[in-house]
Design an enzyme around this catalytic site. Structure first.
Site, mmCIF file in Angstrom:
data_model
loop_
_atom_site.group_PDB
_atom_site.id
_atom_site.type_symbol
_atom_site.label_atom_id
_atom_site.label_comp_id
_atom_site.label_asym_id
_atom_site.label_seq_id
_atom_site.Cartn_x
_atom_site.Cartn_y
_atom_site.Cartn_z
ATOM 1 N N GLU A 139 32.221 40.700 29.613
ATOM 2 C CA GLU A 139 32.392 41.318 30.949
ATOM 3 C C GLU A 139 33.730 41.812 31.187
ATOM 4 O OE1 GLU A 139 31.127 38.495 33.957
ATOM 5 O OE2 GLU A 139 29.176 38.617 33.168
ATOM 6 N N HIS A 259 33.865 42.530 44.446
ATOM 7 C CA HIS A 259 33.358 42.855 43.375
ATOM 8 C C HIS A 259 32.992 44.525 43.292
ATOM 9 C CE1 HIS A 259 30.302 43.383 40.247
ATOM 10 N NE2 HIS A 259 30.614 41.889 40.022
ATOM 11 N N ARG A 308 38.499 43.325 37.359
ATOM 12 C CA ARG A 308 37.799 43.560 38.436
ATOM 13 C C ARG A 308 38.604 44.388 39.764
ATOM 14 N NH1 ARG A 308 33.484 38.561 39.408
ATOM 15 N NH2 ARG A 308 31.966 39.099 37.647
ATOM 16 N N HIS A 369 33.271 39.300 47.505
ATOM 17 C CA HIS A 369 32.742 38.502 46.468
ATOM 18 C C HIS A 369 33.167 37.065 46.103
ATOM 19 C CE1 HIS A 369 30.149 37.998 43.051
ATOM 20 N NE2 HIS A 369 31.241 37.598 42.130
ATOM 21 N N ARG A 404 40.512 36.589 39.904
ATOM 22 C CA ARG A 404 39.812 35.810 38.837
ATOM 23 C C ARG A 404 38.911 36.593 37.811
ATOM 24 N NH1 ARG A 404 33.908 34.901 38.685
ATOM 25 N NH2 ARG A 404 33.854 36.120 40.697
#
Length: 574
Positions: A139, A259, A308, A369, A404
């Protein structure tokens, strides 16, 4: 990064409580765990195994928290050639200079064994049919394939199932459909339990209590403070609001992760929105604009798999440049078979909204998110209020920094829940809770539930993905008007505004207003762009002036005290 720890002074309680009746019933325990996601249930199971009388209180059903919605997976150095050092390096880069290195080191070194213990508990991850080893994907922000997944894209649901089954098998006491209101303390100011309202039972505003010398907040996030979010309806910031009223410190709340790839349902879509997991990009999907241009190529070495915050900003920039309300995620090259086996949940969600990702690109845009900040803790989950602990999304352990890293959240819940349980076993053994009534508690007036949508609109417009002094100042002013109206409504001498009646909707809306005010105050104070905090008027990262944490406290007069804390002083040792 991290230096010598300083000892935090004990934070006195504010004396502020939600407007609610006195408890009409009470039960006794050693530990009360508030929340039933991966963090809460892991803490409860470990406390129970240590012989502590444990009660789990959860706002909906045991399996209705945020964990079950997690699609991508759980990150840990489980693969051949991968190491905790490499996982640590990726986490620190994503955190944009604000991670606590000791917390990250604990996460990555204890994480693999924590995942193995989760498997021993009953969680079943996807495995290779050839070797039987756990299948790993990749990811955003990860340089290796280290994301374990289950059911293709139903990892959270599988983890939740395993933990709920274990809790039930061990007959852990649970109270479902219960909204926790406030912390109880003893005469010395130590934690002595919580007050709560069990929805659907007794009076509309009936309240009870669980008396315990240790309380673990594992209440999840606060995504519902924005109009559109991936969070479930229960994510109204209750744990952060409770902690603030109890006198605890909150940190890094300005760092809300949006997100990048949430299914776009229209510009006026509200509430929980379908997530399109980062794992889709990890398996090779491309972000494109309406002309099919891969706009992330050249913006970062990892392109669509950048952290992200970078991908979300890239999408927002392209939307601005083209005037489009969304971008597209193109995974048509996966084919029908891969979609059906690897991402069945996402496939079904897209088709339910009239999009077939097998044959067309998926319209996506960023949505709220994950809260990287929360209730400030040390490395064993202790907050600055004695006997109050926090883990999972509600906590700020220092792991996530300003942003994060993908799939670190489930791992953080596991690792720090285990650490909390071990700390509680040492801290409260043999203690009994003896709640002392506050002689003159300051009752917090309740916000009219009809204003919940207004709070969300203010936050989306002023404190969303793009922020500035102008947008944040306007948001602060509008939130202050709502707060002033609530205070006036709570004044029996002012009959101009009708006071909101105690009840779940009013309590939730009041909590949302509380966390919204903190988020805006911190975002306004941080005059730089860092991680998922994007200030248009301060577009550059400023390590000289802002490589520090903002700590927020609620004062007894209900004003907010925002102070900057040096990185080496975070987290506190209590």
């Amino acid at each position: 990064m991290t230096g010598t720890r300083t000892t935090a002074s004990r934070t006195p309680g504010t004396g502020i409580r939600l407007n609610a009746p006195a408890p009409g019933w009470a039960i006794e325990a050693d530990v009360v765990v508030v929340g039933s996601g991966v963090a809460g249930l892991t803490a409860a199971l470990r406390c129970t195994a240590a012989g502590l009388r444990t009660v789990v209180v959860t706002k909906a059903r045991l399996d209705d928290g945020s964990t079950r919605w997690a699609q991508g997976g759980i990150a840990a150095a489980l693969g051949e050639g991968d190491t905790p050092d490499q996982h640590e390096a990726d986490t620190l880069v994503a955190g944009a200079g604000l991670c606590d290195e000791q917390a990250v080191r604990a996460l990555v070194t204890e994480g693999p064994d924590a995942v193995r213990r989760l498997i021993d508990t009953g969680a079943r991850f996807d495995t290779s049919p050839e070797t039987g080893a756990i299948e790993l994907t990749r990811e955003g922000g990860h340089h290796r394939r280290r994301i374990a997944h289950a059911g293709g894209d139903a990892t959270g649901a599988e983890i939740s199932r395993a933990l709920v089954d274990a809790v039930r098998a061990r007959a852990v006491d649970t109270i479902e459909n219960a909204l926790v209101l406030d912390l109880l303390t003893d005469a010395a100011g130590r934690t002595a339990g919580v007050t709560l309202h069990v929805m659907g039972e007794g009076q509309h505003d009936g309240v009870g209590a669980v008396h315990a010398p240790a309380v673990v907040l594992a209440t999840g996030g606060m995504g519902q403070v924005f109009s559109a979010t991936t969070n479930p309806a229960v994510s109204t910031g209750d744990g952060v609001a409770l902690a603030l009223r109890a006198g605890a410190e909150v940190s890094d709340l300005e760092f809300v992760q949006f997100h990048p790839t949430v299914l776009f349902l229209g510009p006026d879509a509200e509430g929980q929105q379908p997530l399109v997991s980062e794992a889709v990009r990890g398996e090779g999907a491309h972000l494109v604009d309406a002309d099919g241009v891969r706009f992330m190529v050249g913006q970062h070495e990892l392109a669509e798999l950048a952290p992200r915050d970078i991908v979300a900003k890239g999408i927002m920039r392209r939307m601005r440049e083209t005037g489009a309300p969304h971008m597209y995620l193109d995974a048509r090259h996966f084919g029908a078979g891969m979609w059906a086996t690897r991402f069945p949940t996402i496939l079904a969600a897209c088709r339910a909204h009239g999009i077939d990702p097998v044959t067309e690109p998926i319209p996506v845009s960023p949505a709220a998110h994950y809260a990287s900040g929360g209730v400030r803790t040390d490395l064993r989950g202790r907050t600055t209020v004695p006997g109050l602990y926090a883990c999972g999304e509600v906590a700020c352990t220092g792991v996530h920094g300003a942003n994060r890293l993908a799939s670190n959240s489930l791992l953080e819940g596991l690792v720090f829940a285990e650490r909390i349980a071990d700390a509680i076993a040492e801290d409260v053994r043999g203690q009994a809770a003896a709640p002392a009534p506050h002689p003159a508690p300051r009752v917090l007036p309740l916000l009219d539930p009809a204003l919940r949508t207004r709070v969300q609109q203010v936050m989306t417009a002023g404190a969303g993905v793009l922020r500035s002094e102008a947008s944040l100042a306007e948001a602060a002013g509008l939130l202050d008007v709502l707060r002033t109206e609530a205070v006036a409504a709570g004044d029996p001498l002012d009959g101009a505004v009708k006071a909101a009646e105690p009840g779940v909707d009013a309590w939730e809306t009041t909590n949302l207003l509380c966390v919204a005010r903190v988020l805006v105050a911190a975002a306004r104070r941080r005059e730089e762009t860092r991680g998922c905090h994007w200030r248009e008027d301060h577009p550059e990262r400023d390590d000289d002036g802002w490589r520090r944490h903002l700590v927020v406290r609620l004062s007894p007069d209900r004003t907010l005290d925002v102070t900057a804390t040096a990185t080496q002083d975070f987290p506190p040792t209590t």
